[in-house]
Scaffold this motif. Structure first.
Motif, PDB file in Angstrom:
ATOM      1  N   CYS A 102      -6.278  -2.657  -3.353  1.00 17.80           N
ATOM      2  CA  CYS A 102      -7.307  -2.327  -2.372  1.00 17.80           C
ATOM      3  C   CYS A 102      -8.654  -2.826  -2.879  1.00 17.80           C
ATOM      4  CB  CYS A 102      -7.352  -0.823  -2.113  1.00 17.80           C
ATOM      5  SG  CYS A 102      -7.591   0.154  -3.585  1.00 17.80           S
ATOM      6  N   CYS A 103      -9.567  -3.008  -1.950  1.00 12.77           N
ATOM      7  CA  CYS A 103     -10.910  -3.453  -2.321  1.00 12.77           C
ATOM      8  C   CYS A 103     -11.794  -2.250  -2.574  1.00 12.77           C
ATOM      9  CB  CYS A 103     -11.536  -4.275  -1.196  1.00 12.77           C
ATOM     10  SG  CYS A 103     -10.680  -5.811  -0.921  1.00 12.77           S
ATOM     11  N   ASP A 104     -11.500  -1.206  -1.825  1.00 13.53           N
ATOM     12  CA  ASP A 104     -12.347  -0.036  -1.868  1.00 13.53           C
ATOM     13  C   ASP A 104     -11.626   1.080  -2.616  1.00 13.53           C
ATOM     14  OD1 ASP A 104     -13.730   2.243  -1.358  1.00 13.53           O
ATOM     15  OD2 ASP A 104     -13.977   1.876   0.783  1.00 13.53           O
ATOM     16  N   PRO A 105     -12.174   1.530  -3.721  1.00  9.99           N
ATOM     17  CA  PRO A 105     -11.462   2.535  -4.515  1.00  9.99           C
ATOM     18  C   PRO A 105     -11.213   3.842  -3.764  1.00  9.99           C
ATOM     19  CG  PRO A 105     -13.672   2.205  -5.338  1.00  9.99           C
ATOM     20  CD  PRO A 105     -13.447   1.150  -4.325  1.00  9.99           C
ATOM     21  N   ILE A 106     -11.933   4.039  -2.683  1.00  9.92           N
ATOM     22  CA  ILE A 106     -11.728   5.274  -1.929  1.00  9.92           C
ATOM     23  C   ILE A 106     -10.326   5.302  -1.336  1.00  9.92           C
ATOM     24  CG2 ILE A 106     -12.450   4.740   0.458  1.00  9.92           C
ATOM     25  CD1 ILE A 106     -13.964   7.518  -1.592  1.00  9.92           C
ATOM     26  N   VAL A 107      -9.782   4.110  -1.118  1.00  9.69           N
ATOM     27  CA  VAL A 107      -8.419   4.033  -0.583  1.00  9.69           C
ATOM     28  C   VAL A 107      -7.422   4.550  -1.615  1.00  9.69           C
ATOM     29  CG1 VAL A 107      -6.691   2.461   0.404  1.00  9.69           C
ATOM     30  CG2 VAL A 107      -9.088   2.099   0.856  1.00  9.69           C
ATOM     31  N   ALA A 108      -7.908   4.695  -2.837  1.00  5.68           N
ATOM     32  CA  ALA A 108      -7.029   5.178  -3.895  1.00  5.68           C
ATOM     33  C   ALA A 108      -6.598   6.625  -3.683  1.00  5.68           C
ATOM     34  CB  ALA A 108      -7.684   5.004  -5.252  1.00  5.68           C
ATOM     35  N   LEU A 109      -6.742   7.047  -2.435  1.00  5.04           N
ATOM     36  CA  LEU A 109      -6.053   8.237  -1.963  1.00  5.04           C
ATOM     37  C   LEU A 109      -6.290   9.569  -2.626  1.00  5.04           C
ATOM     38  CD1 LEU A 109      -2.668   6.546  -1.569  1.00  5.04           C
ATOM     39  CD2 LEU A 109      -4.125   7.305   0.271  1.00  5.04           C
ATOM     40  N   GLU A 110      -6.374  10.542  -1.764  1.00  5.36           N
ATOM     41  CA  GLU A 110      -6.442  11.911  -2.267  1.00  5.36           C
ATOM     42  C   GLU A 110      -5.064  12.416  -2.643  1.00  5.36           C
ATOM     43  OE1 GLU A 110      -8.753  12.307   1.489  1.00  5.36           O
ATOM     44  OE2 GLU A 110      -8.208  10.541   0.370  1.00  5.36           O
ATOM     45  N   ALA A 111      -4.065  11.879  -1.972  1.00  4.56           N
ATOM     46  CA  ALA A 111      -2.728  12.454  -2.083  1.00  4.56           C
ATOM     47  C   ALA A 111      -2.152  12.412  -3.495  1.00  4.56           C
ATOM     48  CB  ALA A 111      -1.788  11.752  -1.119  1.00  4.56           C
ATOM     49  N   ARG A 112      -2.277  11.306  -4.158  1.00  2.00           N
ATOM     50  CA  ARG A 112      -1.700  11.192  -5.497  1.00  2.00           C
ATOM     51  C   ARG A 112      -2.589  10.324  -6.354  1.00  2.00           C
ATOM     52  NH1 ARG A 112       3.834   8.547  -4.884  1.00  2.00           N
ATOM     53  NH2 ARG A 112       3.923   8.770  -7.122  1.00  2.00           N
ATOM     54  N   ILE A 113      -2.471  10.474  -7.617  1.00  2.00           N
ATOM     55  CA  ILE A 113      -3.222   9.584  -8.483  1.00  2.00           C
ATOM     56  C   ILE A 113      -2.313   8.983  -9.533  1.00  2.00           C
ATOM     57  CG2 ILE A 113      -5.419  10.759  -8.170  1.00  2.00           C
ATOM     58  CD1 ILE A 113      -4.904  11.893 -11.049  1.00  2.00           C
ATOM     59  N   GLY A 114      -2.863   8.025 -10.228  1.00  3.02           N
ATOM     60  CA  GLY A 114      -2.070   7.394 -11.267  1.00  3.02           C
ATOM     61  C   GLY A 114      -3.007   6.549 -12.105  1.00  3.02           C
ATOM     62  N   ASN A 115      -2.579   5.363 -12.462  1.00  2.18           N
ATOM     63  CA  ASN A 115      -3.446   4.474 -13.220  1.00  2.18           C
ATOM     64  C   ASN A 115      -4.256   3.592 -12.295  1.00  2.18           C
ATOM     65  OD1 ASN A 115      -2.310   5.530 -15.464  1.00  2.18           O
ATOM     66  ND2 ASN A 115      -1.330   3.621 -16.154  1.00  2.18           N
ATOM     67  N   LEU A 116      -5.414   3.239 -12.751  1.00  3.97           N
ATOM     68  CA  LEU A 116      -6.254   2.365 -11.957  1.00  3.97           C
ATOM     69  C   LEU A 116      -6.673   1.159 -12.807  1.00  3.97           C
ATOM     70  CD1 LEU A 116      -8.829   3.496  -9.448  1.00  3.97           C
ATOM     71  CD2 LEU A 116      -9.493   1.743 -11.060  1.00  3.97           C
ATOM     72  N   TYR A 117      -6.530  -0.015 -12.228  1.00  9.04           N
ATOM     73  CA  TYR A 117      -6.884  -1.239 -12.934  1.00  9.04           C
ATOM     74  C   TYR A 117      -7.933  -1.961 -12.095  1.00  9.04           C
ATOM     75  CZ  TYR A 117      -2.219  -0.191 -14.716  1.00  9.04           C
ATOM     76  OH  TYR A 117      -1.113   0.446 -15.232  1.00  9.04           O
ATOM     77  N   ALA A 118      -9.086  -2.193 -12.670  1.00 14.61           N
ATOM     78  CA  ALA A 118     -10.103  -2.957 -11.950  1.00 14.61           C
ATOM     79  C   ALA A 118      -9.885  -4.439 -12.271  1.00 14.61           C
ATOM     80  CB  ALA A 118     -11.484  -2.516 -12.385  1.00 14.61           C
ATOM     81  N   ILE A 119      -9.687  -5.228 -11.223  1.00 17.90           N
ATOM     82  CA  ILE A 119      -9.336  -6.642 -11.409  1.00 17.90           C
ATOM     83  C   ILE A 119     -10.538  -7.527 -11.089  1.00 17.90           C
ATOM     84  CG2 ILE A 119      -7.748  -8.500 -10.701  1.00 17.90           C
ATOM     85  CD1 ILE A 119      -6.231  -6.166 -11.897  1.00 17.90           C
ATOM     86  N   GLN A 120     -10.855  -8.387 -12.012  1.00 17.63           N
ATOM     87  CA  GLN A 120     -11.916  -9.355 -11.771  1.00 17.63           C
ATOM     88  C   GLN A 120     -11.492 -10.713 -12.318  1.00 17.63           C
ATOM     89  OE1 GLN A 120     -15.979  -9.205 -13.655  1.00 17.63           O
ATOM     90  NE2 GLN A 120     -16.452  -8.276 -11.678  1.00 17.63           N
ATOM     91  N   ARG A 121     -11.618 -11.727 -11.494  1.00 21.56           N
ATOM     92  CA  ARG A 121     -11.214 -13.098 -11.848  1.00 21.56           C
ATOM     93  C   ARG A 121      -9.861 -13.128 -12.567  1.00 21.56           C
ATOM     94  NH1 ARG A 121     -16.177 -13.393 -14.111  1.00 21.56           N
ATOM     95  NH2 ARG A 121     -17.797 -13.517 -12.550  1.00 21.56           N
ATOM     96  N   GLY A 122      -8.911 -12.406 -12.006  1.00 21.39           N
ATOM     97  CA  GLY A 122      -7.546 -12.472 -12.514  1.00 21.39           C
ATOM     98  C   GLY A 122      -7.262 -11.651 -13.751  1.00 21.39           C
ATOM     99  N   GLU A 123      -8.282 -10.902 -14.222  1.00 23.51           N
ATOM    100  CA  GLU A 123      -8.051 -10.096 -15.424  1.00 23.51           C
ATOM    101  C   GLU A 123      -8.372  -8.632 -15.171  1.00 23.51           C
ATOM    102  OE1 GLU A 123      -9.823 -11.686 -18.896  1.00 23.51           O
ATOM    103  OE2 GLU A 123      -9.075 -13.702 -18.512  1.00 23.51           O
TER     104      GLU A 123
END
Ligand SMILES: Nc1ncnc2c1ncn2[C@@H]1O[C@H](COP(=O)(O)OP(=O)(O)OP(=O)(O)O)[C@@H](O)[C@H]1O
Ligand SMILES: [Mg+2]
Length: 400
Positions: free
Chosen positions: A345-366
């Motif tokens: 997703c582009c917007d971290p808010i889409v990272a949902l209230e329902a469940r959580i887990g790991n989050l990886y911020a991706i920039q230029r393929g890394e």
């Protein structure tokens, strides 16, 4: 089934080496940074064709000589590793290994890593042409029955030979008696394909019906049926009898086929007819209904796969969640609660209230930032995102 480790280098702009959590993995980043590329690298390891028509020659990073993708995953039984390498000098000839054993091609490892992908293009399942629904059911059945792939491949080979012959005959050159041989073979594989699709469509109907009904909070119902261009009904019919009907059908259409120069009837022309509240979805469905049906079909695919194999598939969401409203997002995430999810997703808010887990911020393929279990505050794209625990809502502070 769970992916545990992902190592990708030179697959387009991607260079990552990440541990994957068994629950939800969120790849977040601005447009054109490589989120979908990561999903695509995983998807190719399932043995399916790219979901966005990626050509072999476009796989390897512009600036590198080869792409290496290594996916470690666990099943109920063991840990597995899929490795594939694509060289820029010869991108069609991929080096593919399953648990260290060399395989001829990626399609040869189909059925091992089982994923279900949700993309915004899934809407085509509801409103697009029959080919979208055929591809869908073909993948669903193949995931359960490897023999189906054999029938499908043979059918397609014979079909293209028959079509070539029809054109030759049309021009007064081909040998008409050869059609008898092709028709015999087409009828055999076509009947097998039809029977397996028919059988699967019953499972799909029951499962998707329930999901759709729940998703619409009991206000709407859907139904679906496999529509064969050859058979009017499968009820009480033996395989041999069906094969005869198939052959007769081809024979009765032969003159027409010669006139057109291609085979106008057969499993390559079949469809799945979907209705919502007794109205044809493709013609009369609203955008929202079409989207809900597409989601229901995919969720049903996941549930059936899990039920019949005893192994949960891995769910890949490429931008698909941001397309639906929050209530349905939560519904979807609850439905797949016991499966591993990788979502972009582009917007971290889409990272949902329902469940959580790991989050990886991706920039230029890394991966530029990694948050384990979303337990701390992070900054993504200038926004501060706060997440405290599983039940907490992600808060977006635009003032930073
Ligand atoms: N062969 C390649 N070598 C290097 N980079 C490539 C190659 N092919 C595509 N790219 C880069 O990949 C990026 C697009 O990646 P991708 O589609 O995964 O983005 P995304 O993060 O999913 O974006 P969006 O949010 O818009 O969907 C572009 O920057 C493009 O230049
Ligand atoms: Mg994308």
């Amino acid at each position: 089934m769970r992916i545990t480790h992902l190592k990708i280098d030179g697959f387009k702009n991607i260079n990552v080496d990440i541990k994957v959590t068994p629950t939800v993995n969120i790849l977040v980043g601005e447009n054109a940074n490589g989120k979908t590329n990561i999903v695509e690298a995983i998807w190719l390891a399932t043995g399916c064709r790219s979901f966005r028509n990626l050509k072999d020659k476009d796989i390897v990073d512009f600036t590198k000589e080869k792409a290496t993708v290594e996916i470690t995953y666990t099943t109920n039984e063991r840990e597995n590793k899929i490795l594939y390498v694509v060289e820029k000098s010869n991108p069609r000839d991929k080096k593919v290994y399953l648990n260290g054993v060399k395989k001829k091609s990626l399609s040869q490892i189909f059925g091992n890593l089982r994923c279900i992908i949700f993309t915004p293009d899934d809407l085509e399942l509801s409103k697009g042409g029959p080919e979208h629904r055929r591809t869908f059911i073909d993948i669903c059945v193949s995931q359960l029955k490897p023999v189906y792939i054999m029938h499908l491949n043979k059918y397609n080979d014979i079909l293209s030979q028959r079509n070539m012959l029809l054109k030759e005959i049309q021009m007064g050159r081909g040998d008409v008696s050869l059609l008898d041989i092709y028709d015999e073979q087409l009828s055999d594989h076509g009947t097998n394909i039809s029977l397996m699709r028919e059988e699967y469509s019953h499972l799909l109907r029951e499962c998707a019906k329930r999901v759709f009904f729940d998703m619409s909070r009991g206000h709407e119902y859907m139904s679906l049926k496999y529509q064969s261009t050859v058979f009017e009904s499968f009820k009480g019919m033996k395989q041999e009898a069906l094969k005869e009907i198939y052959k007769e059908k081809l024979l009765s259409m032969r003159d027409e086929d010669i006139r057109m120069g291609f085979t106008g009837t057969g499993t390559h022309r079949d469809d799945i007819i979907i209705e919502v509240n007794d109205l044809n979805l493709r013609e009369y469905g609203s955008q929202g209904q079409q989207r809900s049906v597409a989601l229901s079909l995919k969720l049903a695919q996941a549930e059936i796969l899990m039920r019949l194999t005893g192994e949960s598939p891995i769910i890949l969401f490429d931008d698909a969640l941001s397309e639906i409203d929050k209530r349905r997002q939560i519904y979807v995430m609850n439905e797949i609660d016991d499966m591993q999810v990788i979502l972009t997703c582009c917007d971290p808010i889409v990272a949902l209230e329902a469940r959580i887990g790991n989050l990886y911020a991706i920039q230029r393929g890394e991966v530029i930032e990694f948050v384990d279990n979303l337990k701390k505050m992070i900054k993504i794209g200038g926004y501060k995102v706060e997440a405290i625990d599983a039940s907490d809502i992600l808060k977006l502070d635009e003032n930073k």
